[in-house]
Design an enzyme around this catalytic site. Structure first.
Site, PDB file in Angstrom:
ATOM      1  N   SER A 194       2.917   3.349 -17.846  1.00 38.10           N
ATOM      2  CA  SER A 194       3.732   2.388 -18.588  1.00 38.10           C
ATOM      3  C   SER A 194       4.059   2.886 -19.994  1.00 38.10           C
ATOM      4  CB  SER A 194       2.997   1.048 -18.690  1.00 38.10           C
ATOM      5  OG  SER A 194       2.855   0.447 -17.429  1.00 38.10           O
TER       6      SER A 194
ATOM      7  N   GLU B 266      -3.102   2.179  -5.614  1.00 44.26           N
ATOM      8  CA  GLU B 266      -3.457   1.257  -6.687  1.00 44.26           C
ATOM      9  C   GLU B 266      -3.298  -0.190  -6.248  1.00 44.26           C
ATOM     10  OE1 GLU B 266      -2.392   0.316 -11.379  1.00 44.26           O
ATOM     11  OE2 GLU B 266      -0.977   1.451 -10.174  1.00 44.26           O
TER      12      GLU B 266
ATOM     13  N   ASN C 240       4.264  -8.983  -9.711  1.00 42.73           N
ATOM     14  CA  ASN C 240       4.357  -9.664  -8.418  1.00 42.73           C
ATOM     15  C   ASN C 240       5.788 -10.039  -8.053  1.00 42.73           C
ATOM     16  OD1 ASN C 240       1.612  -9.379  -8.381  1.00 42.73           O
ATOM     17  ND2 ASN C 240       1.177 -11.530  -7.942  1.00 42.73           N
ATOM     18  N   GLU C 241       6.638 -10.251  -9.048  1.00 45.54           N
ATOM     19  CA  GLU C 241       8.040 -10.523  -8.758  1.00 45.54           C
ATOM     20  C   GLU C 241       8.685  -9.310  -8.070  1.00 45.54           C
ATOM     21  OE1 GLU C 241       6.644 -13.247 -11.842  1.00 45.54           O
ATOM     22  OE2 GLU C 241       6.542 -11.076 -11.610  1.00 45.54           O
TER      23      GLU C 241
END
Length: 398
Positions: free
Chosen positions: A129, A244, A384-385
């Site tokens: 990230s 992951e 999660n989206e």
């Protein structure tokens, strides 16, 4: 589809249970069962114990020094460790980067990196990230420019979990900007002691230092630390993320924490009955237990398919969605069950004896902090989206 374990699998479970309970340090198990702060020494001490047994890389094939367990055996190992109170194996080395090195690395990279991961001696961090590049990871901007036999890396990573302990970090870096974003990414292994690397802490709402920013300022990385081919890193990243997301589900920890929730709910409350006597709260515990059983059944269906030689169900996204939501729910219910005793304690005041009136509820001290910390689970590893979009594409073709 047979979801029952065979006699051989049950014997394997007994063997693992006996060994884990004999070798797991009890001070570490006490911290895990009560959700107390685990130090680097705690985590690495358990990793080294597993490493001596050859179980730190419990998912590795024998050709790379692992035990060569099948999917059912790996599941049983994870379950027995969780129920005994073992810390989760820090996944960045043995669960995430090691499979990528095995699958796409050179024989020299196998010899150089895998032994230190198995032994638990070398701590790995994840550099994925970036500010502005989280769920849309393909937009990452950290640049690696090839100059002779080196890459020069410049940029920033963020939310680097436990990066303050890292010896090495595996990073996605941009090596080409001419095509689609996914086609210009490479996978580099970087020594965190290299000049030009700065790690800065991000102190979270609960006061903990768990995540970090990592800055790269003209960091020189030998070209031999490139995994696979240049500009093919997106393929390797997707391979890693499947590991992951399955790991995030962690149904075995959910089973352990469910029992802890019941213990807290049964405890006597000041001036009233145990919260377990409240029918509405008991309903919420029951619903949580049903969902954990359903999650376990999903895992067992995958294991049954693999045992039967069939193609395993591609449910990494589903496991991530349900597992992360369950983690949030049990931490919320534990905090509610503890009531005001779940308020974060001031560690300095506790050490000075200023909060002595709360000694009887010390086991509740981390519950609010844990609740806040677990808000992240539905975001990291792919929000999660985004995972729901993946499920929709797989099942509906949209």
């Amino acid at each position: 589809m047979d979801l029952n374990f065979t006699a051989e699998e049950l014997a394997f479970r007994d063997e693992v249970r006996t060994w884990v309970r004999a070798h797991l340090p009890q001070d570490i198990a006490h911290k895990v069962h009560n959700d107390l702060r685990l130090t680097k020494d705690d985590l690495q001490r358990w990793a080294r114990i597993l490493g001596k047994k050859g179980w730190h890389g419990y998912g590795w094939p024998k050709e790379f020094g692992g035990p060569g367990w099948n999917a059912v055996q790996k599941h049983l190992f994870e379950e027995e460790c969780a129920l005994a109170g073992a810390p989760r194996i820090v996944p960045f080395g043995p669960v995430m980067v090691a499979p990528v090195i095995m699958a796409f690395g050179t024989p020299e990279q196998h010899r150089r990196f895998l032994p230190g991961i198995m032994s638990g001696e070398v701590w790995w961090s994840q550099g994925y990230s970036e500010p502005g590049s989280g769920s849309d990871l393909a937009s990452l901007k950290t640049r690696a420019e090839r100059k002779g036999d080196k890459y020069i890396v410049n940029g920033q990573k963020t939310w680097t979990t436990l990066g303050q302990y890292g010896d090495w970090i595996f990073c996605l870096v941009r090596t080409d900007t001419s095509g689609k974003p996914q086609t210009g990414i490479s996978f580099l292994l970087i020594d965190m002691k290299s000049p030009g690397i700065t790690v800065r802490p991000i102190i979270t709402l609960d006061g903990e230092h768990e995540v970090n920013e990592v800055f790269f300022d003209n960091v020189e990385v030998p070209a031999e630390n490139l995994v696979g081919e240049e500009n093919k890193g997106w393929t390797y990243a997707k391979y890693l993320l499947a590991h992951e997301r399955t790991n995030i589900a962690d149904v075995n920890r959910a089973k352990r924490e469910l029992e802890r929730l019941k213990r807290i709910a049964k405890a006597e409350r000041s001036g009233g009955r145990p919260l377990i006597d409240d029918l509405r709260f008991r309903d919420q515990i029951a619903q949580l237990e049903v969902d954990i059983v359903a999650l376990e059944m999903m895992v067992l269906r995958v294991l049954s398919a693999e045992r039967g030689g069939k193609k395993a169900l591609d449910v990494a996204a589903l496991l991530k969605i349900r597992g992360s939501e369950i983690q949030q729910r049990y931490t919320e219910l534990m905090m509610l069950a503890a009531g005001p005793y779940a308020l974060p304690f001031i560690y300095e005041a506790m050490e000075a004896g200023w909060q002595g009136d709360y000694v009887g509820a010390m086991h509740c001290a981390p519950l609010a902090s844990t609740y806040f910390n677990m808000r992240k689970t539905t975001i990291y590893g792919g929000s999660n989206e985004v995972q729901r979009n993946i499920v929709a594409q797989m099942t509906l073709g949209v």
